[in-house]
Write a protein that holds these residues in place. Structure first.
Motif, PDB file in Angstrom:
ATOM      1  N   LEU A 158     -53.885 -14.078  28.529  1.00 26.44           N
ATOM      2  CA  LEU A 158     -54.408 -14.124  27.167  1.00 26.44           C
ATOM      3  C   LEU A 158     -53.332 -13.643  26.195  1.00 26.44           C
ATOM      4  O   LEU A 158     -52.521 -12.776  26.534  1.00 26.44           O
ATOM      5  CB  LEU A 158     -55.636 -13.226  27.033  1.00 26.44           C
ATOM      6  CG  LEU A 158     -56.784 -13.489  28.014  1.00 26.44           C
ATOM      7  CD1 LEU A 158     -57.955 -12.569  27.701  1.00 26.44           C
ATOM      8  CD2 LEU A 158     -57.201 -14.939  28.001  1.00 26.44           C
ATOM      9  N   SER A 159     -53.361 -14.203  25.002  1.00 27.36           N
ATOM     10  CA  SER A 159     -52.433 -13.794  23.955  1.00 27.36           C
ATOM     11  C   SER A 159     -53.211 -13.318  22.745  1.00 27.36           C
ATOM     12  O   SER A 159     -54.309 -13.812  22.466  1.00 27.36           O
ATOM     13  CB  SER A 159     -51.534 -14.960  23.542  1.00 27.36           C
ATOM     14  OG  SER A 159     -50.758 -15.411  24.619  1.00 27.36           O
ATOM     15  N   CYS A 160     -52.650 -12.386  22.028  1.00 26.03           N
ATOM     16  CA  CYS A 160     -53.231 -11.869  20.794  1.00 26.03           C
ATOM     17  C   CYS A 160     -52.113 -11.814  19.764  1.00 26.03           C
ATOM     18  O   CYS A 160     -51.219 -10.963  19.859  1.00 26.03           O
ATOM     19  CB  CYS A 160     -53.822 -10.492  21.018  1.00 26.03           C
ATOM     20  SG  CYS A 160     -54.397  -9.666  19.520  1.00 26.03           S
TER      21      CYS A 160
ATOM     22  N   TYR B 132     -63.253 -12.149  25.658  1.00 25.42           N
ATOM     23  CA  TYR B 132     -62.244 -11.101  25.589  1.00 25.42           C
ATOM     24  C   TYR B 132     -61.759 -10.967  24.147  1.00 25.42           C
ATOM     25  O   TYR B 132     -61.399 -11.955  23.509  1.00 25.42           O
ATOM     26  CB  TYR B 132     -61.081 -11.418  26.520  1.00 25.42           C
ATOM     27  CG  TYR B 132     -61.413 -11.134  27.964  1.00 25.42           C
ATOM     28  CD1 TYR B 132     -62.296 -11.946  28.668  1.00 25.42           C
ATOM     29  CD2 TYR B 132     -60.875 -10.030  28.609  1.00 25.42           C
ATOM     30  CE1 TYR B 132     -62.629 -11.663  29.980  1.00 25.42           C
ATOM     31  CE2 TYR B 132     -61.193  -9.746  29.935  1.00 25.42           C
ATOM     32  CZ  TYR B 132     -62.076 -10.568  30.610  1.00 25.42           C
ATOM     33  OH  TYR B 132     -62.409 -10.290  31.907  1.00 25.42           O
ATOM     34  N   TYR B 133     -61.757  -9.730  23.685  1.00 30.31           N
ATOM     35  CA  TYR B 133     -61.365  -9.425  22.317  1.00 30.31           C
ATOM     36  C   TYR B 133     -60.109  -8.549  22.309  1.00 30.31           C
ATOM     37  O   TYR B 133     -59.985  -7.626  23.109  1.00 30.31           O
ATOM     38  CB  TYR B 133     -62.463  -8.667  21.583  1.00 30.31           C
ATOM     39  CG  TYR B 133     -63.759  -9.413  21.434  1.00 30.31           C
ATOM     40  CD1 TYR B 133     -64.749  -9.336  22.407  1.00 30.31           C
ATOM     41  CD2 TYR B 133     -64.003 -10.198  20.312  1.00 30.31           C
ATOM     42  CE1 TYR B 133     -65.947 -10.009  22.275  1.00 30.31           C
ATOM     43  CE2 TYR B 133     -65.193 -10.883  20.165  1.00 30.31           C
ATOM     44  CZ  TYR B 133     -66.165 -10.782  21.154  1.00 30.31           C
ATOM     45  OH  TYR B 133     -67.348 -11.457  21.008  1.00 30.31           O
ATOM     46  N   CYS B 134     -59.249  -8.832  21.369  1.00 32.29           N
ATOM     47  CA  CYS B 134     -58.108  -7.981  21.087  1.00 32.29           C
ATOM     48  C   CYS B 134     -58.479  -7.109  19.883  1.00 32.29           C
ATOM     49  O   CYS B 134     -59.137  -7.582  18.950  1.00 32.29           O
ATOM     50  CB  CYS B 134     -56.907  -8.861  20.756  1.00 32.29           C
ATOM     51  SG  CYS B 134     -55.441  -7.986  20.230  1.00 32.29           S
TER      52      CYS B 134
ATOM     53  N   GLU C 144     -56.851 -14.365  19.144  1.00 30.89           N
ATOM     54  CA  GLU C 144     -56.709 -14.466  20.589  1.00 30.89           C
ATOM     55  C   GLU C 144     -56.633 -15.921  21.020  1.00 30.89           C
ATOM     56  O   GLU C 144     -57.186 -16.814  20.362  1.00 30.89           O
ATOM     57  CB  GLU C 144     -57.895 -13.806  21.313  1.00 30.89           C
ATOM     58  CG  GLU C 144     -58.133 -12.357  20.984  1.00 30.89           C
ATOM     59  CD  GLU C 144     -59.183 -12.170  19.904  1.00 30.89           C
ATOM     60  OE1 GLU C 144     -59.819 -11.103  19.861  1.00 30.89           O
ATOM     61  OE2 GLU C 144     -59.381 -13.110  19.108  1.00 30.89           O
TER      62      GLU C 144
ATOM     63  N   TRP D  24     -57.488  -4.427  24.711  1.00 32.60           N
ATOM     64  CA  TRP D  24     -58.341  -5.563  25.045  1.00 32.60           C
ATOM     65  C   TRP D  24     -59.701  -5.023  25.470  1.00 32.60           C
ATOM     66  O   TRP D  24     -59.797  -4.020  26.185  1.00 32.60           O
ATOM     67  CB  TRP D  24     -57.730  -6.388  26.172  1.00 32.60           C
ATOM     68  CG  TRP D  24     -56.537  -7.182  25.769  1.00 32.60           C
ATOM     69  CD1 TRP D  24     -55.230  -6.807  25.840  1.00 32.60           C
ATOM     70  CD2 TRP D  24     -56.540  -8.503  25.214  1.00 32.60           C
ATOM     71  NE1 TRP D  24     -54.418  -7.798  25.365  1.00 32.60           N
ATOM     72  CE2 TRP D  24     -55.199  -8.861  24.984  1.00 32.60           C
ATOM     73  CE3 TRP D  24     -57.535  -9.420  24.896  1.00 32.60           C
ATOM     74  CZ2 TRP D  24     -54.830 -10.106  24.447  1.00 32.60           C
ATOM     75  CZ3 TRP D  24     -57.176 -10.648  24.368  1.00 32.60           C
ATOM     76  CH2 TRP D  24     -55.838 -10.981  24.153  1.00 32.60           C
TER      77      TRP D  24
ATOM     78  N   THR E 188     -61.836 -14.739  22.842  1.00 33.95           N
ATOM     79  CA  THR E 188     -61.576 -15.952  23.601  1.00 33.95           C
ATOM     80  C   THR E 188     -62.364 -15.860  24.897  1.00 33.95           C
ATOM     81  O   THR E 188     -62.402 -14.807  25.544  1.00 33.95           O
ATOM     82  CB  THR E 188     -60.064 -16.135  23.857  1.00 33.95           C
ATOM     83  OG1 THR E 188     -59.836 -17.382  24.514  1.00 33.95           O
ATOM     84  CG2 THR E 188     -59.479 -15.012  24.699  1.00 33.95           C
TER      85      THR E 188
END
Length: 121
Positions: A20-22, A92-94, A6, A34, A115
Protein backbone atom coordinates in the motif's frame (compact mmCIF):
# COMPACT_ATOMS: atom_id res chain seq x y z
CA UNK A 1 -3.04 20.79 6.65
CA UNK A 2 -1.89 17.42 5.35
CA UNK A 3 -3.83 15.59 2.66
CA UNK A 4 -3.29 11.86 2.34
CA UNK A 5 -4.21 9.55 -0.53
CA UNK A 6 -3.90 5.78 -0.19
CA UNK A 7 -3.53 3.35 -3.07
CA UNK A 8 -2.51 -0.22 -3.74
CA UNK A 9 -5.41 -2.13 -2.27
CA UNK A 10 -7.04 -5.01 -4.05
CA UNK A 11 -7.96 -8.68 -4.00
CA UNK A 12 -5.24 -11.17 -3.08
CA UNK A 13 -5.19 -14.82 -2.11
CA UNK A 14 -4.20 -15.92 1.37
CA UNK A 15 -0.44 -16.09 1.63
CA UNK A 16 0.02 -13.36 -0.95
CA UNK A 17 1.51 -9.89 -0.66
CA UNK A 18 0.50 -6.31 -1.34
CA UNK A 19 2.15 -2.93 -0.98
CA UNK A 20 0.00 0.00 0.00
CA UNK A 21 1.09 3.57 -0.66
CA UNK A 22 0.12 6.77 1.11
CA UNK A 23 0.99 9.96 -0.74
CA UNK A 24 1.07 13.11 1.36
CA UNK A 25 0.51 16.63 0.05
CA UNK A 26 3.30 18.01 2.20
CA UNK A 27 6.49 16.96 3.91
CA UNK A 28 5.53 18.55 7.22
CA UNK A 29 4.12 15.41 8.79
CA UNK A 30 6.22 13.65 11.37
CA UNK A 31 4.35 10.72 12.87
CA UNK A 32 2.55 8.46 10.41
CA UNK A 33 0.65 5.24 10.74
CA UNK A 34 -1.59 2.69 9.14
CA UNK A 35 -4.91 1.63 10.57
CA UNK A 36 -7.64 -0.69 9.34
CA UNK A 37 -11.33 -1.27 9.71
CA UNK A 38 -12.91 -4.61 8.94
CA UNK A 39 -16.63 -4.90 8.16
CA UNK A 40 -18.67 -4.54 11.32
CA UNK A 41 -15.65 -3.78 13.47
CA UNK A 42 -14.03 -0.68 14.91
CA UNK A 43 -11.02 0.91 13.31
CA UNK A 44 -7.83 -0.56 14.75
CA UNK A 45 -4.17 0.28 14.93
CA UNK A 46 -1.80 -1.55 12.57
CA UNK A 47 1.51 0.29 12.78
CA UNK A 48 2.83 3.67 13.87
CA UNK A 49 6.11 5.34 12.98
CA UNK A 50 6.94 8.16 15.38
CA UNK A 51 8.77 11.01 13.64
CA UNK A 52 11.64 10.68 11.24
CA UNK A 53 14.05 8.22 12.82
CA UNK A 54 11.72 7.58 15.72
CA UNK A 55 10.45 4.28 17.03
CA UNK A 56 8.03 2.04 15.18
CA UNK A 57 5.37 -0.12 16.80
CA UNK A 58 3.36 -2.86 15.13
CA UNK A 59 0.18 -4.51 16.27
CA UNK A 60 0.83 -8.06 17.43
CA UNK A 61 -1.47 -9.38 14.71
CA UNK A 62 0.78 -8.07 11.93
CA UNK A 63 4.22 -8.18 13.54
CA UNK A 64 6.69 -9.98 11.31
CA UNK A 65 4.38 -9.79 8.28
CA UNK A 66 3.88 -6.06 7.70
CA UNK A 67 6.56 -3.41 7.23
CA UNK A 68 6.17 0.36 7.15
CA UNK A 69 8.63 2.50 5.24
CA UNK A 70 8.98 6.08 4.08
CA UNK A 71 10.30 7.77 0.97
CA UNK A 72 10.83 11.32 2.19
CA UNK A 73 11.77 12.57 -1.27
CA UNK A 74 8.33 11.52 -2.52
CA UNK A 75 6.38 12.37 0.67
CA UNK A 76 5.12 8.80 0.52
CA UNK A 77 4.69 6.12 3.14
CA UNK A 78 4.38 2.45 2.28
CA UNK A 79 2.95 -0.59 3.98
CA UNK A 80 4.38 -3.84 2.73
CA UNK A 81 2.08 -6.71 3.65
CA UNK A 82 3.16 -10.32 3.30
CA UNK A 83 1.70 -13.70 4.30
CA UNK A 84 -1.74 -12.16 4.12
CA UNK A 85 -4.61 -13.85 5.91
CA UNK A 86 -8.37 -13.58 5.37
CA UNK A 87 -8.59 -11.77 8.71
CA UNK A 88 -6.45 -8.99 7.23
CA UNK A 89 -9.40 -8.06 5.01
CA UNK A 90 -10.28 -4.43 5.78
CA UNK A 91 -10.20 -0.88 4.56
CA UNK A 92 -6.70 0.38 5.29
CA UNK A 93 -6.23 4.01 6.26
CA UNK A 94 -3.12 6.13 6.41
CA UNK A 95 -3.01 8.79 9.12
CA UNK A 96 -0.45 11.46 9.94
CA UNK A 97 0.43 14.03 12.55
CA UNK A 98 2.84 16.92 12.50
CA UNK A 99 3.80 16.11 16.08
CA UNK A 100 6.64 13.76 16.88
CA UNK A 101 4.63 11.38 19.04
CA UNK A 102 1.53 9.17 18.99
CA UNK A 103 -1.36 9.53 21.41
CA UNK A 104 -3.78 7.00 19.92
CA UNK A 105 -6.14 6.64 16.98
CA UNK A 106 -8.27 9.56 18.08
CA UNK A 107 -5.21 11.79 18.34
CA UNK A 108 -4.25 11.53 14.67
CA UNK A 109 -5.49 14.71 12.97
CA UNK A 110 -5.04 13.82 9.28
CA UNK A 111 -6.59 10.82 7.54
CA UNK A 112 -6.85 9.47 4.04
CA UNK A 113 -10.04 7.97 2.65
CA UNK A 114 -8.75 4.42 2.73
CA UNK A 115 -8.05 1.59 0.33
CA UNK A 116 -9.77 -1.79 0.44
CA UNK A 117 -7.76 -4.96 0.90
CA UNK A 118 -9.58 -8.25 0.43
CA UNK A 119 -7.82 -11.53 1.20
CA UNK A 120 -9.52 -14.65 -0.11
CA UNK A 121 -9.07 -18.05 1.48
Amino acid sequence: QVQLVESGGGLVQAGGSLRLSCAASTSTFSTVGWFRQAPGKEREFVVISRGSGGSTTYADSVKGRFTISRDNAKNTVYLRMTSLKPEDTAVYYCAADTRNYYTGINGMPYWGKGTLVTVSS
